[in-house]
Design a protein around this motif. Structure first.
Motif, mmCIF file in Angstrom:
data_model
loop_
_atom_site.group_PDB
_atom_site.id
_atom_site.type_symbol
_atom_site.label_atom_id
_atom_site.label_comp_id
_atom_site.label_asym_id
_atom_site.label_seq_id
_atom_site.Cartn_x
_atom_site.Cartn_y
_atom_site.Cartn_z
ATOM 1 N N ALA A 7 4.143 2.804 -6.459
ATOM 2 C CA ALA A 7 2.950 3.409 -5.859
ATOM 3 C C ALA A 7 3.248 3.961 -4.472
ATOM 4 O O ALA A 7 4.047 3.402 -3.726
ATOM 5 C CB ALA A 7 1.836 2.373 -5.788
ATOM 6 N N LYS A 8 2.563 5.034 -4.155
ATOM 7 C CA LYS A 8 2.700 5.669 -2.840
ATOM 8 C C LYS A 8 1.382 5.534 -2.069
ATOM 9 O O LYS A 8 0.954 6.434 -1.359
ATOM 10 C CB LYS A 8 3.120 7.121 -3.012
ATOM 11 C CG LYS A 8 4.526 7.215 -3.621
ATOM 12 C CD LYS A 8 4.876 8.615 -4.030
ATOM 13 C CE LYS A 8 6.280 8.717 -4.573
ATOM 14 N NZ LYS A 8 6.492 8.137 -5.871
ATOM 15 N N PHE A 9 0.725 4.393 -2.269
ATOM 16 C CA PHE A 9 -0.514 4.076 -1.580
ATOM 17 C C PHE A 9 -0.639 2.552 -1.517
ATOM 18 O O PHE A 9 0.046 1.825 -2.222
ATOM 19 C CB PHE A 9 -1.729 4.676 -2.310
ATOM 20 C CG PHE A 9 -1.828 4.267 -3.757
ATOM 21 C CD1 PHE A 9 -2.439 3.075 -4.136
ATOM 22 C CD2 PHE A 9 -1.290 5.078 -4.748
ATOM 23 C CE1 PHE A 9 -2.514 2.703 -5.477
ATOM 24 C CE2 PHE A 9 -1.352 4.702 -6.089
ATOM 25 C CZ PHE A 9 -1.970 3.516 -6.440
ATOM 26 N N LYS A 10 -1.531 2.091 -0.665
ATOM 27 C CA LYS A 10 -1.806 0.664 -0.517
ATOM 28 C C LYS A 10 -3.065 0.333 -1.315
ATOM 29 O O LYS A 10 -3.970 1.163 -1.417
ATOM 30 C CB LYS A 10 -2.022 0.348 0.969
ATOM 31 C CG LYS A 10 -2.337 -1.104 1.253
ATOM 32 C CD LYS A 10 -2.542 -1.316 2.742
ATOM 33 C CE LYS A 10 -2.962 -2.767 2.986
ATOM 34 N NZ LYS A 10 -3.267 -3.020 4.382
ATOM 35 N N THR A 11 -3.126 -0.866 -1.877
ATOM 36 C CA THR A 11 -4.302 -1.294 -2.631
ATOM 37 C C THR A 11 -5.011 -2.417 -1.888
ATOM 38 O O THR A 11 -4.382 -3.393 -1.486
ATOM 39 C CB THR A 11 -3.892 -1.794 -4.033
ATOM 40 O OG1 THR A 11 -3.231 -0.736 -4.728
ATOM 41 C CG2 THR A 11 -5.107 -2.236 -4.835
ATOM 42 N N ASN A 83 -9.027 6.438 -0.030
ATOM 43 C CA ASN A 83 -8.945 7.133 1.249
ATOM 44 C C ASN A 83 -7.628 7.902 1.249
ATOM 45 O O ASN A 83 -6.565 7.307 1.420
ATOM 46 C CB ASN A 83 -9.003 6.134 2.404
ATOM 47 C CG ASN A 83 -8.981 6.813 3.757
ATOM 48 O OD1 ASN A 83 -8.249 7.782 3.974
ATOM 49 N ND2 ASN A 83 -9.785 6.301 4.677
ATOM 50 N N ASN A 84 -7.712 9.218 1.052
ATOM 51 C CA ASN A 84 -6.496 10.022 0.948
ATOM 52 C C ASN A 84 -5.747 10.108 2.273
ATOM 53 O O ASN A 84 -4.525 10.152 2.287
ATOM 54 C CB ASN A 84 -6.823 11.426 0.433
ATOM 55 C CG ASN A 84 -5.578 12.223 0.148
ATOM 56 O OD1 ASN A 84 -4.661 11.742 -0.508
ATOM 57 N ND2 ASN A 84 -5.524 13.437 0.660
ATOM 58 N N ILE A 88 -5.136 4.604 0.877
ATOM 59 C CA ILE A 88 -5.605 3.261 0.528
ATOM 60 C C ILE A 88 -6.564 3.364 -0.649
ATOM 61 O O ILE A 88 -7.539 4.125 -0.602
ATOM 62 C CB ILE A 88 -6.313 2.571 1.708
ATOM 63 C CG1 ILE A 88 -5.371 2.423 2.902
ATOM 64 C CG2 ILE A 88 -6.854 1.201 1.285
ATOM 65 C CD1 ILE A 88 -6.046 1.896 4.159
ATOM 66 N N ALA A 89 -6.295 2.578 -1.708
ATOM 67 C CA ALA A 89 -7.189 2.483 -2.860
ATOM 68 C C ALA A 89 -8.003 1.201 -2.732
ATOM 69 O O ALA A 89 -7.442 0.135 -2.459
ATOM 70 C CB ALA A 89 -6.386 2.461 -4.149
#
Length: 192
Positions: A7-11, A83-84, A88-89
């Motif tokens: 993943a290239k985002f934080k959850t 939040n692009n 953050i997902a």
């Protein structure tokens, strides 16, 4: 084809509770169907591809590192928001959402008539895309906002596109419509 890179985002988990919805079981039937016909190749940590449907103000998508052949409702994730800018997902569920979350997010955000997004790895139709005049995206960075925005751009007047060197995406007004679009193109590829 690309290698899985995570993943290239934080959850951020808002809760471990996954919402109960009949559509989750409908989605699971499509996961199994695509596995049976070879559109979800397995890698060492799960199946390639992801399916989702619009739910309330967000969407439900498969978790990462999940197998299509054995997916269960508790392996789905409700993405309440993304939040692009901060990548953050915000989710409800027990597992991390699919690494292609950003693509699904951009499609749902910008295409109000789309209620299902299906991404599979149909290598047969990918090879025939130019011949059949199926749009092919330019960006190949999977799991990024760049590929999500690129896919969305090519979906302007289409419901099926090829992600360059990666896979295929179908969108529909319903879960079954998106699934049947994938089946239509797979059948076409098998006839040629």
């Amino acid at each position: 084809m690309e290698k899985y890179s995570g993943a290239k985002f934080k959850t951020i988990f808002l809760s471990k509770k996954f919402p109960k919805t009949k559509k989750a079981m409908q989605l699971i039937k499509w996961f199994r169907r695509f596995y049976q016909i070879g559109l979800a190749p397995e890698y060492e940590q799960g199946s390639s591809g992801n399916l989702s449907f619009r739910y309330k103000n967000g969407f439900i998508i498969k978790s990462t590192k999940t197998y299509f052949k054995s997916i269960k409702p508790d392996e789905l994730v409700f993405v309440k928001d993304f939040n692009n800018d901060k990548k953050i997902a915000y989710v409800h569920g027990k597992l991390e959402p699919s690494t292609e979350l950003q693509m699904h997010y951009f499609i749902y955000k910008n295409k109000k008539n789309v209620n299902a997004v299906f991404h599979v790895h149909d290598y047969k139709i990918m090879k025939l895309a130019r011949r059949l005049k199926i749009p092919i995206t330019k960006v190949t960075e999977s799991g990024t906002d760049k590929i999500g925005l690129d896919v969305m751009k090519y979906l302007d007047d289409k419901n099926f596109v090829i992600m360059k060197s990666h896979g295929a995406v179908a969108v529909g007004k319903s879960i079954d419509e998106a699934g049947n679009i994938i089946l239509k193109y797979d059948k076409l590829a098998n006839l040629i």
